[in-house]
Design a protein around this motif. Sequence first.
Motif: not given
Length: 808
Positions: A625-634
């Motif tokens: 989640l932290k490294t997802h390019p879409a800026g996912r919510s943790p």
Amino acid sequence: MDIGKGLPAIQGGLHIWITENQKMVPVPEGAYGNFFEERCYVILHVPQSPKATQGASSDLHYWVGKQAGAEAQETAAAFQQRLQEELGGQTVLHREAQAHESDCFCSYFRPGIIYRKGGLASDLKHVETNFFNIQRLLHIKGRKHVSATEVELSWNSFNKGDIFLLDLGKMMIQWNGPKTSISEKARGLALTYSLRDRERGGRAQIGVVDDEAKAPDFMQIMEAVLGRRVGSLRAATPSKDINQLQKSSVRLYHVYEKGKDLVVVELATPPLTQDLLQEEDVYILDQGGFKIYVWQGRMSSLQERKAAFSRAVKLIHVKLDVGKLHTQPELAAQLRMVDDGSGKVEVWCMEDLHRQPVDPKRHGQLCAGNCYLVLYTYQRLGRVQYILYLWQGHKATADEIKALNSNAEELDVMYGGALVQEHVTMGSEPPHFLAIFQGQLVIFQERAGHHGKGQSASTTRLFHVQGTDSQNTKTMEVPARASSLNSNDIFLLVTAGVCYLWFGKGCNGDQREMARVVVTVISKKNEETVLEGQEPPHFWEALGGRAPYPSKKRLPEEVPRFQPRLFECSSQMGCLVLAEVVFFSQEDLDKYDIMLLDTWQEIFLWLGEAASEWKEAVAWGQEYLKTHPAGRSPATPIVLVKQGHEPPTFTGWFFTWDPYKWTSHLSHKEVVEGSPAAASTISEITAEVNNFRLSRWPANGRAGAVALQALKGSQDSSENELMRGPKSGGTRTSSSVSSTSATINRVLRREQLMHQAAEDLPEGVDPARREFYLSDSDFQDIFGKSKEEFYSMATWRQQQEKKQLGFF
């Protein structure tokens, strides 16, 4: 389909079409009133009475069977829409769901409606006249409008308040429950005679059991087919008729275009006047969920009309779809709901790094400074299944979070590794988590004291209520200041002397109803309703004075369209490495792997039974989640799923799923040929049942002779088969087996049979057939299916279920 070419000349009367291979084909008039559960129908009624005025409206109905698939529904909906366009504007559209039909719809079919299992064969033999090779049980119910539904051929289907018809081909026995009224019996008998005339050419014998003690011959026949009844009958099912008070709960919604968007807003509640309706617009009238009307202005746009009908269907689906979650995993996955939240709930609060049970009266009351374990138990496919929610408050310490995880591992060990673990962050609770608290989830800002009881807090507190029903409502404490308010929602302001229930201008009736439920959970003080713009001075004083707050209309949140993605997880030098599997299936899940399934709203981590790094799985999900390019919510929920314990919210994302793929440890030869011992056992029981049936036929009396002749004729008559779902002949052996358990073997308690070594079983019990000694009700409760259904399964699957449930 070309509607113009496919339609006959529409004359007065009734016309019916059924879905068949993604087409709509006409139903023979002789089959009117018969509806298959796996199909959809379109019914057109054109007035033909001499009193019908010129230009009188026709009624166009779209009927959906409870087992109808998406393709059938789409085909029927498209046909209905194009048919409406062909017929013009003088047509009233109705959407009908099985067992929830309107009075208008039921009035077409006298003396009643017949629901048939399954679909329909391609030769369209809806009803076969002079057909006698049949065994079925019909549940007849209704007062003015009568319906008959095919149910399980078992005493478990009966109750004291309804009528049941045992149809044996040349013999039809109507059994009247002791609580049924004279009018119900008469209308049921009218339907029975209608069935005999239409399907047997009037040549079947009809018997009536009004008092079992006075009809011994008919009861002997019923017991020969159904087995001897064990225990008392179920009580009468409470009536679900909608009363006038429920019908009076009416809301009017306005559907209109605003730029490129379509907006649906609540317009008014009673009293309603005609001048509220404008011919340029479309409106939805919701009659308390009992009936939903769509009013289309003659000048309204086609887009508005379609949107209004879709919205109306959605309002109905909210209640209907929950019942399909067990049988349609794809629906469970999309709704993120394994069931309706009615299972068993246990809650523990982390205190001093240990879990303490929370009083059931306070199950829905969580505190932001704590962590909680919420264990949910439910049944699916005859198996007990579990979900363990690990809820983490925003103010919880690192030590508490660590204790939460370690206590979850302890519980998982206690339950033999069967827990599906879902990590939930405060404020990002998934739909099912909200549903299990039935709309009474309240999150307080202070820490919980002993056994989860909240510690003392300030005398002025503000709570934000969000949700429209018991499946999606939660309440969260927010800072007690005016800037926390929002015109779209409802807030509860608790002061030393009074409790204010503040309704924003943008809230709707459903929100207001749920807020009144929540008030009783939070405060016992005097309640005072306050409308936005009409607040008393004391209200603003309690909030520290007026201040700006959001007041613009909130647009509906759009769930992003996202194609689920599956990755194989591994670790190299302490770093997460992902390899995507495109066009994935269940075959891509290997017992040595850890797989990550991203459905956008949740992250699933599937743990193979031989995977070595499963303790790192949650950390891998967080890193993803932290490294997802879409800026996912943790705060996106992370769900741990172990091989063999997959919930429908996971399996529903796969095109096909075999729940027995990893449970069979039999050899290939055993799978193909079955267990010789088990096969011989079933043969023995079948022979016993045949002997039992022959010995049970009444030897004397006219009724007995008629019954024997009728059943003999059932075996020797037409070779044609009734095209209606499961073959009646295919269930005869299994129903015979079911009869045996109640008559040949004695009935024992489940505790005497489950998880017992062979030497510890009661004397005379065959260890290989221990499940036979269960009562029918216990068998249904434990295996999640009837004995008929169980013994119709492949032998190896029977053995596996017995192993899993402690009967092997």
